[in-house]
Design an enzyme around this catalytic site. Structure first.
Site, PDB file in Angstrom:
ATOM      1  N   LEU A 169      28.263  15.569 -18.023  1.00 39.35           N
ATOM      2  CA  LEU A 169      28.096  16.951 -18.845  1.00 39.35           C
ATOM      3  C   LEU A 169      26.496  17.645 -18.398  1.00 39.35           C
ATOM      4  O   LEU A 169      25.832  16.403 -18.117  1.00 39.35           O
ATOM      5  CB  LEU A 169      27.875  17.303 -20.592  1.00 39.35           C
ATOM      6  CG  LEU A 169      29.625  16.852 -20.773  1.00 39.35           C
ATOM      7  CD1 LEU A 169      29.359  16.022 -22.342  1.00 39.35           C
ATOM      8  CD2 LEU A 169      30.030  18.280 -20.582  1.00 39.35           C
ATOM      9  N   ALA A 177      22.543  18.542 -19.034  1.00 39.31           N
ATOM     10  CA  ALA A 177      21.756  17.742 -19.700  1.00 39.31           C
ATOM     11  C   ALA A 177      21.492  16.148 -19.302  1.00 39.31           C
ATOM     12  O   ALA A 177      21.293  16.032 -20.601  1.00 39.31           O
ATOM     13  CB  ALA A 177      21.328  18.897 -20.691  1.00 39.31           C
ATOM     14  N   ASP A 190      25.962  17.593  -6.849  1.00 36.58           N
ATOM     15  CA  ASP A 190      25.122  17.148  -7.859  1.00 36.58           C
ATOM     16  C   ASP A 190      26.233  18.673  -8.601  1.00 36.58           C
ATOM     17  O   ASP A 190      26.135  19.857  -9.015  1.00 36.58           O
ATOM     18  CB  ASP A 190      24.065  17.457  -7.644  1.00 36.58           C
ATOM     19  CG  ASP A 190      23.213  17.832  -9.209  1.00 36.58           C
ATOM     20  OD1 ASP A 190      24.205  18.003 -10.510  1.00 36.58           O
ATOM     21  OD2 ASP A 190      22.450  18.400  -9.236  1.00 36.58           O
ATOM     22  N   ARG A 230      -9.814   9.012  -3.564  1.00 34.46           N
ATOM     23  CA  ARG A 230     -10.963   7.573  -2.580  1.00 34.46           C
ATOM     24  C   ARG A 230     -11.368   6.440  -3.127  1.00 34.46           C
ATOM     25  O   ARG A 230     -11.823   7.295  -4.512  1.00 34.46           O
ATOM     26  CB  ARG A 230     -11.086   8.460  -2.063  1.00 34.46           C
ATOM     27  CG  ARG A 230     -10.674   9.408  -1.059  1.00 34.46           C
ATOM     28  CD  ARG A 230      -9.987   9.077   0.220  1.00 34.46           C
ATOM     29  NE  ARG A 230     -10.889   8.209   1.526  1.00 34.46           N
ATOM     30  CZ  ARG A 230     -11.849   9.388   1.914  1.00 34.46           C
ATOM     31  NH1 ARG A 230     -11.407  10.417   2.108  1.00 34.46           N
ATOM     32  NH2 ARG A 230     -12.446   8.427   2.733  1.00 34.46           N
ATOM     33  N   TYR A 283       0.649   3.780  11.104  1.00 36.92           N
ATOM     34  CA  TYR A 283       1.712   4.322   9.314  1.00 36.92           C
ATOM     35  C   TYR A 283       2.680   3.951   9.077  1.00 36.92           C
ATOM     36  O   TYR A 283       2.981   3.528   8.072  1.00 36.92           O
ATOM     37  CB  TYR A 283       1.607   5.753   9.674  1.00 36.92           C
ATOM     38  CG  TYR A 283      -0.360   6.545   9.282  1.00 36.92           C
ATOM     39  CD1 TYR A 283      -0.608   6.158   8.178  1.00 36.92           C
ATOM     40  CD2 TYR A 283      -0.566   6.979  10.405  1.00 36.92           C
ATOM     41  CE1 TYR A 283      -1.596   7.505   8.081  1.00 36.92           C
ATOM     42  CE2 TYR A 283      -1.966   7.327  10.206  1.00 36.92           C
ATOM     43  CZ  TYR A 283      -2.671   7.071   9.122  1.00 36.92           C
ATOM     44  OH  TYR A 283      -3.810   7.917   9.369  1.00 36.92           O
ATOM     45  N   LEU A 305      -2.916   6.586   0.440  1.00 37.36           N
ATOM     46  CA  LEU A 305      -2.750   8.345   0.427  1.00 37.36           C
ATOM     47  C   LEU A 305      -1.819   9.059   0.847  1.00 37.36           C
ATOM     48  O   LEU A 305      -1.160   9.547  -0.135  1.00 37.36           O
ATOM     49  CB  LEU A 305      -4.169   8.606  -0.226  1.00 37.36           C
ATOM     50  CG  LEU A 305      -5.603   7.496  -1.409  1.00 37.36           C
ATOM     51  CD1 LEU A 305      -7.023   8.511  -1.257  1.00 37.36           C
ATOM     52  CD2 LEU A 305      -4.219   7.229  -2.017  1.00 37.36           C
TER      53      LEU A 305
END
Lengths: 573, 461
Positions: free
Chosen positions: A85, A87, A172, A301, A496, A526
């Protein structure tokens, strides 16, 4: 524990391209990564990219390898169908699973039926037939519209699988009736696509109220008065509640489907016929840790040291120490204000009020030399309140047990870091500068954990060299690095990409935290974490900047994450 | 408490969890899960131990018949109760005296009464238990399990197969009489995992910490299909010849010879299985050169790269001893924890290997070509080698190792290529390379299987 053959891992390895070069076919070092035409930057690095459309050969931050088909070879195509449903947090699930799977290198896209409806009706208040929002509309125009919107959405999914090299699509929509679900299984199952249903059931009123309140942030209600928005939304729930039939509770055919019932947001998971392929295991692992979060993630940092050398692993200098003080007071003030605005309690407010933190018992605070591995540090402290004069109570098994004493009926409260919404935890790298930057937090009684995975990108042989030195000593490598700074790896260095793979175990632990968390780390770390939370393209990650004078705050909403920067006025960038 | 909500107090202690089995006809699966979970957690430095009620009971009743397990058999019931109490007492003492973190109470725990008793004891000691139930009503699966168990259970040692089978069927019938499955509604406030017919349905309830989710995820990735893992170091490298550590050197001539011979060694050790192999290497040149003649799919993992020696990279041990005498000493004193300046410790390596281990559990036949320290860590995981010992194991070059995980233990085989190589082993307290024959060092021979005293728990038999 699977004794049953999992369908999709090893057997399908025939898809693998034989290596062109001997010894390795991992695309990590092959030039396929760095071809110019494969680069696609997701529009903006300041807006959550989780909904962005991906190019054909998109490469994800922690993707381990690439194949001609664009898919992970050991995991087939999966359609995840959300059921439930309004929500029930379906959109949140679609978005957060997409974020996690994309990060892992799985080409995933969320298909929100609401987006397709909005494409037909630009303005919500326009003439949408009200019964459109019912799973079973009554008026002719309502039926037509509903059919059209669902068809558009499913066409989008088929297109994604067939043309866009997609691997996981997340549908969805309500999918309220057994017939809807069995039809989906037939349609996609016959194309060799595995269909996994995730049904979100919420019967906890408090959770439900929270989800309803969140709905005001949905794109449907932009510009609405919150009260009206809420009413309208509740109306949608009311329309569908009587129609909706839970999975496997109305039609026996459904027992053959693969589904996961996700009850009260992770309180209980029931998996049916979900035999453990790689992707499904990952999704369940994610679901066990997924929370609807109120807390924020903060990035900062570390302070400076004298020479700022990598190899030496120096301590903070005077300016670094000052920085650490400024950081803690700026951030704690900020969090304290935010929490007061939200009218929510916070450990930070207790700290600010000068509370006796020893009694508050955020444990491990004095454990400066924490050397413990991931997620374990929280478990390796001694059991201070375990009764050492333990009495095994040998006769008690004979007593009637129907009446467990009231105190035995109460669960022991969870004790891991971040298990309550008012918590505030700091993570740092194990390197001295980052860890010491957290000292002012430790002194205030806040839990600080050193995490090996947060150590900066290992620069390998170019450690502590200037750009000019690198250029003259490693001219070829330098060129390659300019060409693909995300995947290129200097001799014996980490790229990376390597860093992203290394940090992957931390992500779920971070997802699990209900409260606030501050991460103090090197810019490279970060950048990668920011890349996860904001779904950045890997081509943008290496150039993300995190100046010392800014604290980044990332907050969560069901539809997307929001990043903002808090400037520290008296600190040099 | 300065206005903090009551649950704020929950930070005070980090509590232990324990997993409890409710075994129904699924011994071999449960056994594999429990053994593996203890091994996995111990390897990650989470103190874990299994308390098996059956082995307490066996101290007095070596080979009980099925009647012993009849609920109406007063004597049998009492003996079993005593065994359970002894196990639980020891477990609680282990939590408090040895700061245990995860205990596994390995027992049938078939009745609600018994489970409530355990729940009560746990909560009195601030422990929130996690129950694991494997429930099965599929005849085929049950039969297969009985066959596995009668072959392996110590209860049936020395008994002929048919008698064992008959007796076991009877024992199951006795259990069945009073077995009460975990009630999903009445137990809604308990943390539990219920596996129904192996994996047809799984219920995961109230997972409240990351550690619990990690354990469940790990269990989901386990499988009991037979498979083998093959391990090898790279061939001898130029740095090995020079006695240097780290670096990214090429293989030596003898190293290339090993690479050439490796496909043949693999076939010899793997037999028919060799066709289903996948090869994992590190990103360093020497492992890739070693793998280059292998005709299988290959994957490169950065996480398999050698322990990073930081500032000591490219030095010999003699140079390290000269340049960093304190570091040199510290490392010998606690080799597992010592982190090279700007580099890594063994513990760091274990952390980065964790995803590799998880993936390895999911996979079937894998050949890993990697480096000395990394191989020590992987071997330590499969063979349950304690941290103090694993960094000191000797792993000679040019040797292929085969690991075959079984329900009760992991079998090891080694195949030495007939190609000489230098020793890269450094004894404690010296900077010279090479194994010293009479050094008092038990750990060294854990893999080579040579002179370890027979009563050593890790002795290879």
């Amino acid at each position: 524990m699977s004794a049953i053959d999992s369908d999709d891992d090893i057997q399908s390895s025939t898809q693998i391209q034989q290596p062109k070069l001997p010894g390795n076919y991992s695309a990590r070092i092959s030039d396929r990564w760095s071809q110019q035409n494969r680069r696609d930057s997701i529009n903006s690095t300041t807006i959550d990219g989780v909904h962005s459309k991906l190019s054909l050969d998109h490469i994800f931050p922690a993707q381990l390898y690439s194949t001609e088909s664009g898919r992970l070879f050991h995991a087939g195509q999966v359609l995840i169908v959300l059921v439930g449903l309004p929500a029930r947090g379906k959109t949140h699930l679609a978005v957060s699973i997409t974020r996690y799977l994309r990060w892992l290198g799985v080409k995933t896209h969320p298909f929100h039926v609401g987006d397709y409806r909005r494409a037909v009706y630009k303005n919500f208040e326009d003439d949408i037939p009200q019964d459109y929002f019912s799973a079973v509309p009554k008026t002719e125009i309502g039926i037509k519209l509903r059919q059209k919107v669902l068809k558009d959405c499913l066409d989008g999914i088929s297109n994604f699988f067939e043309i866009e090299k997609g691997q996981v699509a997340i549908y969805d929509a309500l999918n309220a009736l057994p017939k809807d679900r069995l039809d989906l299984q037939n349609e996609f199952g016959s194309k060799g696509i595995k269909v996994l249903f995730i049904e979100s059931i919420v019967d906890d009123d408090e959770l439900l109220a929270r989800n309803v309140a969140n709905a005001a942030s949905s794109p449907d209600y932009i510009g609405w008065n919150p009260k009206q928005a809420k009413e309208d939304y509740i109306n949608r729930i009311k329309t569908n509640a009587p129609i909706y039939i839970k999975m496997n509770e109305g039609n026996e055919d459904e027992s053959a489907l693969s589904f996961i019932k996700f009850i009260n947001f992770g309180d209980r998971l029931i998996m049916n016929n979900s035999q453990y392929g790689y992707l499904i295991n990952r999704i369940v692992f994610f679901l066990m840790n997924s929370k609807i979060k109120n807390g924020c993630v903060y990035f900062a940092r570390c302070g400076k040291s004298d020479l700022d050398k990598y190899i030496d692993d120096e301590e903070l200098n005077k300016s670094g120490l000052e920085f650490s003080e400024k950081l803690s007071s700026k951030l704690l003030n900020h969090v304290s204000k935010r929490k007061k605005l939200e009218k929510k309690p916070s450990f930070v407010n207790v700290v600010m009020a000068g509370g006796n933190h020893n009694l508050l018992g955020q444990s491990g605070t004095t454990n400066k030399q924490s050397i413990h591995p991931p997620f374990l540090s929280a478990y390796t402290n001694s059991h201070s309140n375990l009764n050492s004069n333990f009495n095994s109570n040998t006769n008690s098994a004979n007593q009637s047990t129907d009446n467990l004493n009231i105190k035995h009926k109460i669960r022991q409260p969870p004790t891991a870091d971040g298990s309550s919404e008012d918590s505030f935890v700091v993570w740092t790298a194990t390197r001295k500068r980052t860890s010491s930057t957290a000292n002012p937090f430790r002194q205030k009684g806040i839990t600080v954990r050193e995490r090996y995975q947060l150590n900066q990108l290992n620069p390998g042989e170019v450690a502590d060299m200037t750009q000019d030195e690198i250029k003259s000593q490693f001219p070829d490598e330098y060129e390659q690095d300019l060409n693909d700074p995300y995947h290129h790896r200097y001799p014996r260095a980490e790229s990376y990409h390597d860093l992203a793979v290394r940090m992957e175990p931390l992500l779920l632990e971070m997802e699990r935290m209900s409260g606030d968390i501050l991460i103090i780390a090197h810019e490279s770390v970060l950048a990668v974490l920011y890349g996860y939370l904001m779904a950045c393209s890997c081509y943008d990650i290496p150039s993300l900047k995190f100046p010392r004078n800014e604290i980044v705050e990332i907050s969560y909403t069901p539809y997307e994450n929001v990043a903002r920067r808090i400037v520290m006025d008296d600190v040099e960038p | 408490m300065v206005g903090l909500p009551a649950r704020g107090k929950s930070f005070i202690s980090q509590k232990s969890k324990y997993i409890e089995s409710i075994k129904t006809f699924m011994w071999s699966i449960i056994l594999t899960i429990f053994k593996s979970v203890v091994r996995y957690l111990s390897w990650l430095s989470i103190k874990a131990k299994s308390f098996n009620v059956g082995s307490y009971r066996r101290q007095n009743h070596k080979h009980p018949d099925a009647e012993f397990f009849d609920i109406r058999n007063k004597e049998g019931w009492q003996k079993r109760q005593e065994a359970a109490e002894q196990a639980v007492t020891d477990m609680m003492n282990w939590f408090s005296d040895e700061q245990g973190v995860v205990a596994i109470l390995d027992a049938t725990n078939a009745t609600r009464e018994r489970r409530d008793w355990i729940l009560r004891l746990c909560r009195e000691n601030s422990i929130e238990p996690m129950f694991l139930e494997s429930w099965c009503d599929d005849e085929k699966i049950i039969k297969k399990n009985i066959l596995d168990v009668k072959a392996t259970s110590p209860d049936y040692e020395g008994l002929n197969q048919e008698d064992a089978y008959e007796d076991f069927l009877k024992r199951i019938a006795k259990y069945e009489e009073n077995y009460e499955p975990l009630d999903e509604i009445a137990s809604k406030d308990l943390t539990f995992v219920k596996l129904i017919n192996v994996s047809q349905q799984v219920i995961i309830n109230k997972i409240e910490t990351y550690l619990e989710s990690r354990i469940v995820y790990y269990v989901m990735n386990l499988h009991i299909k037979p498979r083998c893992i093959y391990l090898s170091r790279h061939g001898e490298s130029m740095y090995n010849l020079e006695g240097k550590i780290g670096g990214n050197a090429d293989l030596s001539e003898r190293g290339f010879q090993y690479a050439k011979k490796l496909p043949e060694l693999v076939k010899q050790l793997a037999g028919d299985d060799h066709q289903k192999l996948t090869v994992w290497t590190s990103t360093l040149v020497r492992t890739q050169q070693t793998a280059e003649h292998l005709p299988y799919n290959q994957l490169q993992w950065k996480a398999l790269d050698e322990l990073d020696a930081g500032a000591c990279d490219g030095l010999t041990y003699e140079e390290i001893e000269r340049k960093f005498p304190d570091d040199f000493k510290q490392r010998d004193e606690n080799k597992y924890e010592y982190r090279y300046r700007g580099g890594e410790s063994y513990r760091d390596v274990v952390i980065r290997l964790e995803p590799i281990i998880m993936e390895l559990e999911r996979q079937e036949n894998i050949l890993i070509i990697t480096h000395q320290a990394v191989l020590r860590c992987i071997y330590a995981y499969f063979m349950n080698v304690p941290q103090e010992e694993s960094p000191w194991m000797s792993i000679p070059l040019h040797t292929l190792i085969k690991l075959e995980p079984r329900a009760y233990s992991t079998l090891v085989q080694r195949l030495k290529a007939d190609i000489p190589a230098v020793s890269t082993y450094k004894e404690r307290g010296t900077s010279r390379l090479g194994e010293i024959e009479d050094a008092n060092n038990k750990s060294k021979h854990l893999i080579t299987g040579e002179p370890v005293s027979a009563d050593h728990p890790l002795a290879i038999k």
